[in-house]
Design a protein around this motif. Structure first.
Motif, PDB file in Angstrom:
ATOM      1  N   ILE A   8       0.830  -1.203   0.000  1.00 20.58           N
ATOM      2  CA  ILE A   8       0.000   0.000   0.000  1.00 20.58           C
ATOM      3  C   ILE A   8       0.862   1.249   0.000  1.00 20.58           C
ATOM      4  O   ILE A   8       1.830   1.357   0.735  1.00 20.58           O
ATOM      5  N   ASN A   9       0.477   2.192  -0.873  1.00 18.59           N
ATOM      6  CA  ASN A   9       1.097   3.502  -0.856  1.00 18.59           C
ATOM      7  C   ASN A   9      -0.026   4.482  -0.546  1.00 18.59           C
ATOM      8  O   ASN A   9      -0.918   4.668  -1.362  1.00 18.59           O
ATOM      9  N   ASP A  10       0.012   5.091   0.645  1.00 12.24           N
ATOM     10  CA  ASP A  10      -1.139   5.901   1.047  1.00 12.24           C
ATOM     11  C   ASP A  10      -0.943   7.406   0.892  1.00 12.24           C
ATOM     12  O   ASP A  10      -1.731   8.196   1.398  1.00 12.24           O
ATOM     13  N   THR A  11       0.110   7.809   0.181  1.00 16.45           N
ATOM     14  CA  THR A  11       0.280   9.251  -0.079  1.00 16.45           C
ATOM     15  C   THR A  11       0.626   9.509  -1.539  1.00 16.45           C
ATOM     16  O   THR A  11       1.159   8.646  -2.234  1.00 16.45           O
ATOM     17  N   LEU A  12       0.285  10.705  -1.966  1.00 19.67           N
ATOM     18  CA  LEU A  12       0.598  11.170  -3.322  1.00 19.67           C
ATOM     19  C   LEU A  12       1.387  12.461  -3.165  1.00 19.67           C
ATOM     20  O   LEU A  12       0.958  13.372  -2.457  1.00 19.67           O
ATOM     21  N   THR A  13       2.541  12.535  -3.808  1.00 18.58           N
ATOM     22  CA  THR A  13       3.379  13.729  -3.704  1.00 18.58           C
ATOM     23  C   THR A  13       3.073  14.665  -4.869  1.00 18.58           C
ATOM     24  O   THR A  13       3.158  14.265  -6.032  1.00 18.58           O
ATOM     25  N   ILE A  14       2.688  15.886  -4.526  1.00 20.51           N
ATOM     26  CA  ILE A  14       2.421  16.916  -5.530  1.00 20.51           C
ATOM     27  C   ILE A  14       3.184  18.157  -5.114  1.00 20.51           C
ATOM     28  O   ILE A  14       2.959  18.688  -4.026  1.00 20.51           O
ATOM     29  N   ASP A  15       4.102  18.586  -5.970  1.00 13.02           N
ATOM     30  CA  ASP A  15       4.900  19.784  -5.694  1.00 13.02           C
ATOM     31  C   ASP A  15       5.582  19.713  -4.313  1.00 13.02           C
ATOM     32  O   ASP A  15       5.468  20.635  -3.496  1.00 13.02           O
ATOM     33  N   ASN A  16       6.255  18.578  -4.050  1.00 13.61           N
ATOM     34  CA  ASN A  16       6.996  18.317  -2.807  1.00 13.61           C
ATOM     35  C   ASN A  16       6.141  18.265  -1.545  1.00 13.61           C
ATOM     36  O   ASN A  16       6.657  18.334  -0.439  1.00 13.61           O
ATOM     37  N   PHE A  89      -1.731  20.407  -9.116  1.00 13.45           N
ATOM     38  CA  PHE A  89      -2.708  19.315  -9.051  1.00 13.45           C
ATOM     39  C   PHE A  89      -3.309  19.054 -10.438  1.00 13.45           C
ATOM     40  O   PHE A  89      -3.485  17.909 -10.847  1.00 13.45           O
ATOM     41  N   ALA A  90      -3.582  20.142 -11.180  1.00 15.24           N
ATOM     42  CA  ALA A  90      -4.116  19.997 -12.547  1.00 15.24           C
ATOM     43  C   ALA A  90      -3.131  19.216 -13.416  1.00 15.24           C
ATOM     44  O   ALA A  90      -3.523  18.318 -14.181  1.00 15.24           O
ATOM     45  N   GLU A  91      -1.846  19.539 -13.274  1.00 15.77           N
ATOM     46  CA  GLU A  91      -0.829  18.829 -14.075  1.00 15.77           C
ATOM     47  C   GLU A  91      -0.736  17.365 -13.678  1.00 15.77           C
ATOM     48  O   GLU A  91      -0.592  16.482 -14.525  1.00 15.77           O
ATOM     49  N   LYS A  92      -0.830  17.086 -12.372  1.00 15.81           N
ATOM     50  CA  LYS A  92      -0.776  15.696 -11.882  1.00 15.81           C
ATOM     51  C   LYS A  92      -1.957  14.894 -12.429  1.00 15.81           C
ATOM     52  O   LYS A  92      -1.804  13.759 -12.872  1.00 15.81           O
ATOM     53  N   ILE A  93      -3.140  15.497 -12.428  1.00 20.81           N
ATOM     54  CA  ILE A  93      -4.329  14.806 -12.949  1.00 20.81           C
ATOM     55  C   ILE A  93      -4.181  14.541 -14.451  1.00 20.81           C
ATOM     56  O   ILE A  93      -4.458  13.436 -14.921  1.00 20.81           O
TER      57      ILE A  93
END
Length: 198
Positions: A8-16, A89-93
């Motif tokens: 399980i990976n329970d985090t998402l890194t966005i812009d550090n 977040f828009a770029e990540k999506i």
């Protein structure tokens, strides 16, 4: 009871910054897959349900972004678009889910996210794009997608809860559409693990 995934990976890194892959984040990704689009850095969810409006504003607040709730009269009745601006977040999506109904997909991180994230994603996606048929001829949970990959991804996510779906391809206006349907025998599992806000 379904088997808990040990990888399980329970985090998402966005812009550090790390964001929790919890129910709310899963729900938002599912809402985007069903009812979302990205216009520049603005992430938009179009659905008149109060749940879609409120849950989208919660995610906007998580990203410290101002949100706009735009109510309008559409071609088929009233419409509501809830949107907020967030470049990272828009770029990540865009990078993980794609944009455009023919090529959207479930992001890879969803498959190793906790089951509450998966459940939120499925719930919002089927609440947004699907329906629960319960008339005398049809008893099923079904959802239609223009994206074959997205239909296959949702079917795979359902497997984590012991729910199996079938996918049928149809042609609408000479374009393929993929119907994913869940047999009523899985309705209790669906209600216990995923449920609906509608």
């Amino acid at each position: 009871k379904y088997i808990e995934n040990i990888y399980i990976n329970d985090t998402l890194t966005i812009d550090n910054k790390n964001y929790k892959l919890d129910y709310n984040m899963g729900w938002f990704i599912g809402a985007y897959l069903a009812e979302g689009n990205i216009n520049g850095n603005r992430i938009c969810i179009t659905n008149i349900s109060e749940h879609f409006i409120n849950n989208t504003t919660k995610i906007a607040e998580l990203f410290n972004s101002k949100y706009i709730v735009n109510k309008y009269k559409g071609e088929y009745g009233p419409g509501v678009t809830t949107s907020f601006n967030n470049k990272e977040f828009a770029e990540k999506i865009k990078e993980t889910c794609n944009t455009g109904s023919f090529i959207k997909k479930v992001p890879e991180f969803a498959f190793t996210a906790p089951n509450e994230f998966k459940a939120g994603l499925i719930q919002a996606y089927i609440d947004g794009d699907g329906n629960f048929q319960n008339d005398k001829n049809h008893h099923q949970i079904r959802v239609c997608s223009r994206s074959k990959q997205l239909a296959k991804d949702i079917a795979l996510l359902l497997n984590y809860f012991g729910i199996f779906a079938s996918i049928k391809e149809q042609s609408v206006k000479k374009m393929p559409i993929y119907n994913l349907s869940i047999s009523p025998k899985y309705s209790k599992l669906y209600k216990d693990n995923i449920n609906t806000l509608l």
